[in-house]
Design an enzyme around this catalytic site. Sequence first.
Site, PDB file in Angstrom:
ATOM      1  N   CYS A  16      -0.381  57.345  30.992  1.00 40.07           N
ATOM      2  CA  CYS A  16      -0.335  56.186  30.115  1.00 40.07           C
ATOM      3  C   CYS A  16       0.374  56.551  28.825  1.00 40.07           C
ATOM      4  CB  CYS A  16      -1.745  55.682  29.790  1.00 40.07           C
ATOM      5  SG  CYS A  16      -2.723  55.231  31.241  1.00 40.07           S
ATOM      6  N   ASN A 117      -5.115  57.418  26.579  1.00 36.82           N
ATOM      7  CA  ASN A 117      -4.331  58.119  27.584  1.00 36.82           C
ATOM      8  C   ASN A 117      -5.115  59.349  27.992  1.00 36.82           C
ATOM      9  OD1 ASN A 117      -2.335  59.319  29.183  1.00 36.82           O
ATOM     10  ND2 ASN A 117      -1.310  60.241  27.423  1.00 36.82           N
ATOM     11  N   CYS A 252      -0.540  70.086  29.157  1.00 31.72           N
ATOM     12  CA  CYS A 252      -0.050  69.847  30.517  1.00 31.72           C
ATOM     13  C   CYS A 252       1.422  70.227  30.633  1.00 31.72           C
ATOM     14  CB  CYS A 252      -0.238  68.378  30.886  1.00 31.72           C
ATOM     15  SG  CYS A 252       0.371  67.972  32.532  1.00 31.72           S
ATOM     16  N   ASP A 361      15.500  68.618  42.144  1.00 30.97           N
ATOM     17  CA  ASP A 361      14.492  67.613  41.807  1.00 30.97           C
ATOM     18  C   ASP A 361      13.403  68.288  40.994  1.00 30.97           C
ATOM     19  OD1 ASP A 361      13.252  65.178  41.641  1.00 30.97           O
ATOM     20  OD2 ASP A 361      12.749  65.012  43.763  1.00 30.97           O
ATOM     21  N   ASP A 362      12.568  67.476  40.349  1.00 31.78           N
ATOM     22  CA  ASP A 362      11.553  68.035  39.455  1.00 31.78           C
ATOM     23  C   ASP A 362      10.323  68.520  40.188  1.00 31.78           C
ATOM     24  OD1 ASP A 362       9.440  65.654  39.352  1.00 31.78           O
ATOM     25  OD2 ASP A 362      11.447  64.795  39.252  1.00 31.78           O
ATOM     26  N   CYS A 453      -2.644  73.184  38.692  1.00 32.92           N
ATOM     27  CA  CYS A 453      -2.211  72.496  39.913  1.00 32.92           C
ATOM     28  C   CYS A 453      -1.272  73.365  40.739  1.00 32.92           C
ATOM     29  CB  CYS A 453      -1.545  71.171  39.574  1.00 32.92           C
ATOM     30  SG  CYS A 453      -0.156  71.308  38.434  1.00 32.92           S
TER      31      CYS A 453
END
Length: 480
Positions: A16, A117, A252, A361-362, A453
Amino acid sequence: MYENGYNPEPKWKEECGVYGVYSHTEDVSEMTYLGLYALQHRGQESAGIALTDGAWMDVTRGMGLVNEVFRHQVPRMEHQCIAVGHVRYSTTGSSLLANTQPLLVNYSGGKIALAHNGNLTNAAEIRHDLEQNGTIFQTSIDSEVIVNLVARSHKETIEERIIESLKMVKGCYCLAIMTEDKLIGARDPQGFRPLCIGKTEEGSWILSSETCGLDVVGAEFVRDVLPGEMVVIDQDGLRSYLFAADEKKAGCIFEYIYFARPDSVIDGQSVHEARFLMGRELARESGFQGDIVISVPDSGTTAATGYAYESGIPFVEGLIKNRYIGRTFIQPTQKKRDTAVKLKLNAIRSVVEGKSVIMVDDSIVRGTTSGKIVRMLRNAGAKSVHMCVSSPPIGYPCFYGIDTSVRKELIAATKSVEEIREFIGADSLHFLSIEGLKKCVPNANAEAMCYACFNSAYPIKDGAKPAGDSKYVFEQRKKC
């Protein structure tokens, strides 16, 4: 019916944007509208703006993009002096009008509007306790927990109420809060999501998720809100309260990889520079050789130019993006994501035909989109497709901010790099290493970021859910 009457397994899908303006000289509504437009990439499901003139407070919210919600008119109020705005991608609530933000509530001390957020990992437990004590909730989003805690606080000032409430919640959050006479911003103790402060030549104060939201209204960057800091802006200027500054930081890393706009600067690090360095590092690590370098636009483009710069292989535009289609990763359902891929991209046959293509690509999350793009290039005549990804494999769910909460949806959770390569149909595949990624944020503290992650050293247990096992999840994130 869930045990104890609440859902122990909420969806955790988040990205967000929040925005706030305090001014007695400029049009705060128009500025917030422009700021949300600049932050549109952070959420496409809904948008809203809350306004106050110092006495009254009102909110306009709706489903869709910013220009759709405010198609007929930007909300107005005579003598308006404060505004907060929000663009949303659904977090712990369904994609419904009732769950749009900012939230506007009345309580014994007056009125507050809140834009949030982030994800609160203990929201379900707090909500359950509040409901057991008679609190009535109007939405299914975790943000409402915060406003209820503020309303129930017995502290005297709004600043004390908010700080007391924030010390009770766990997880990640950036907040833009409006009272009748104050604009308040807060960032969680780990600094997981970004929030910055700006100021215009006319003296207006701005809060924005990213610095691109300052640029669009001509505001100068003042500084980032610190992790564990609350800032209060009123007629006396800006005041700062550090309520939890001693916890280990874990910003992050995906803000630099994908989420943020490349023209933003987060915690001192240019997003564009970080992505360019990721491309250079990919070229060094992979050693792939080909005829051309292309990107998956737009989020892979900066890294692709970095790859071309480092390797000496020319960068060309091999995929054309339909600019009227939103970001497929933040579409709410897989079916919509699949349809969006077909509408969003098309290969340029004259560019890729007969060529050995290096595609940058990311990230690869589920692998389905990458597979479609590889097939698209082959159908356009590409001789070979070598794929480079400017992030490590995503093998673990994130309960703090990425739409990857179910581990079985993550292709890297069950497949090796070679198996992923076979699944997407590429000739070669290379993911950026974690150590390589850390090199790409030289102006930020790479050790004060979250890589959970990617990193099996900080696993989230299979089946763990933020509501049912929030303490475990929170402790894992603290380690990271």
